[in-house]
Design a protein around this motif. Sequence first.
Motif, mmCIF file in Angstrom:
data_model
loop_
_atom_site.group_PDB
_atom_site.id
_atom_site.type_symbol
_atom_site.label_atom_id
_atom_site.label_comp_id
_atom_site.label_asym_id
_atom_site.label_seq_id
_atom_site.Cartn_x
_atom_site.Cartn_y
_atom_site.Cartn_z
ATOM 1 N N LEU A 66 0.834 -1.198 0.000
ATOM 2 C CA LEU A 66 0.000 0.000 0.000
ATOM 3 C C LEU A 66 0.874 1.256 0.000
ATOM 4 O O LEU A 66 2.007 1.250 0.479
ATOM 5 C CB LEU A 66 -0.907 0.021 1.227
ATOM 6 N N ALA A 89 -3.617 5.066 0.580
ATOM 7 C CA ALA A 89 -4.459 3.852 0.751
ATOM 8 C C ALA A 89 -4.447 3.405 2.194
ATOM 9 O O ALA A 89 -5.481 2.992 2.745
ATOM 10 C CB ALA A 89 -3.936 2.752 -0.159
ATOM 11 N N ARG A 97 -7.767 3.238 4.773
ATOM 12 C CA ARG A 97 -8.127 2.020 5.502
ATOM 13 C C ARG A 97 -8.219 2.313 7.008
ATOM 14 O O ARG A 97 -9.155 1.842 7.687
ATOM 15 C CB ARG A 97 -7.098 0.939 5.223
#
Length: 590
Positions: free
Chosen positions: A564, A568, A572
């Motif tokens: 990632l 990202a 999350r």
Amino acid sequence: MKSNYFTVVRFIMALATVLAIFAQPYIPPKKLLLHPNTKNFPSIFAPQNAFRGSVVRWVDRANYELLCEFQELDGYQSCGFTLAWNTAEKEQLICDSAASDEDGDGWGWENDASCIVRIEDRSASTIVEIEDSPPPECGPEAVDPDGDGWGWEYDRSCIIPAPSLPTSQPAAQVITFPACTGENHDPDDDGWGWENGQSCIAVETGEKATGDQGDAPECSSAAKDPDGDGWGWENHRSCIFSELVAQPHLTRENVAGIDLSAYDGIEVEVFYEGRAEHLRINMVNFDMAYGAKGGTFSEKFMSAFVRAEDLRAGAAFVKLNEFSVPEWWVKESNAIREHAAPDFTNIVAVGVDLLDVGIHKMRVERMELVGERISRKDFLMLLMVLWGAVLLVEVATRYYLLRRTTLRSEHQLASLTTRAVQLEVEKSALHSRAVTDPLTGINNRSGFLRDVKSAYSQGSAPCIGLLLLDLDHFKAINDDHGHEMGDKILKEFAQIVDGNTRRDETLARWGGEEFVLLVPNVSAGQLSELADKLRRVVANHIFAGEQNIRITTSVGGALDIGDLDFEALFKRADMALYRAKTVRNQFVLG
């Protein structure tokens, strides 16, 4: 000051130097007139042995014209003219006023004593010629030891008949005097008296003196004969000074003369008639250090010869280096080598004389010292000194300007350095304010993103964990206790969380009551343990002291295991925080 200024100065100096070198020969020379000069004492001299018939006398004393006759030379002797000066004895016998000489014979009477009147002080009107009562003429056996035309016979003065002269030479003028009319005007019975303010001839009214020719009394010193004619006045009577030498002998321990060493030579202008081919210019330098025989040889004689032909053509210039010391003086004085050389530092007499047999007529017109005002050697040395001074000034000025420029540059450099430090401090302060949250003192969003970029750029962390922390019901706290209390709680919260994290972990205030924590090199289990620990610590802490406020925090986390990017990862974790806030005081790992 610019360099072109020094160039202009050097150019001007070079031009002035060239002009000075070309103009130096045209600088007027320095001169010192010795004769005619009222401060000097002219006199004449002749050989000692008058029985040989040698004679010297004034033909025209006012014009310094004399006559010398050598019938036979007696050794190395001469006849001529001499100048002396600065002798105290003569100065004491000079009349203060020409009026003291009413009869024009060159002698006056002041302060109960005879005095001599300078020729320059007398005028033609003061000379009186009396045709009657002429002075007595000396007989054929009378002698004139001093060569002044006066002799001594029958205990009185008499006139020596003038010698026969060539027809080309005029006979000398003779001054006659009146006869004394009163009595007791001739106390010394020398045939001369004093009456009506003038000299007179004492005529014998009684029986004429008989007997052998008497000798005149000898003067005790040359000081009694100030005019150098061989006659003096001592003990209220005439006396004779018969010791005639080439120059007057000086016996004082300190005779003040003239320093001629600064001159180049002497210019002599003499009118001469006679058979001599050369005339001698002589000088006398006085120094008690000369000779080993007491003061007898304290006068050093120096001479140089000039051709009579050159003198007839006009003034002759005799250089000082042409003068030499006679061999007889060196031998008789037993002089050391240093004293055997010419010396012009204390000249006390200068003269012109002759050494040839015959009749000589000479008139000394002028004697003048001539010398360069500045010698070429000294002139060039002066130019060198001036150039050295100019160059020294230029070097000093350049050094001063360079030093001033250097100091100014150093000052400017110091100012710039100080300013640079100030700017660095300001930069650091600005940078700190740019990446630091002003309320809590921890990183703000910009500072956090800087550290995130650094962590991702290194590529050494296989797993990066991210925790988002949000205070539960924080709006209610602001509403119930005010924003000031809310700010205090935010500060305490940041301190609690920062105090429970590691050094390599980065805590930042993301915005409002939301905080973010970057945890490098962590596993999912370690990240969960850390999130639960922080949640419990916050829940157990009492905020705001006496207010006894308790709050909780919801935590959302995410773990990047290398697949990632930060955006990202943050999305999350943000989604996990959203699920945790639905329950409150929970940790959710996304």
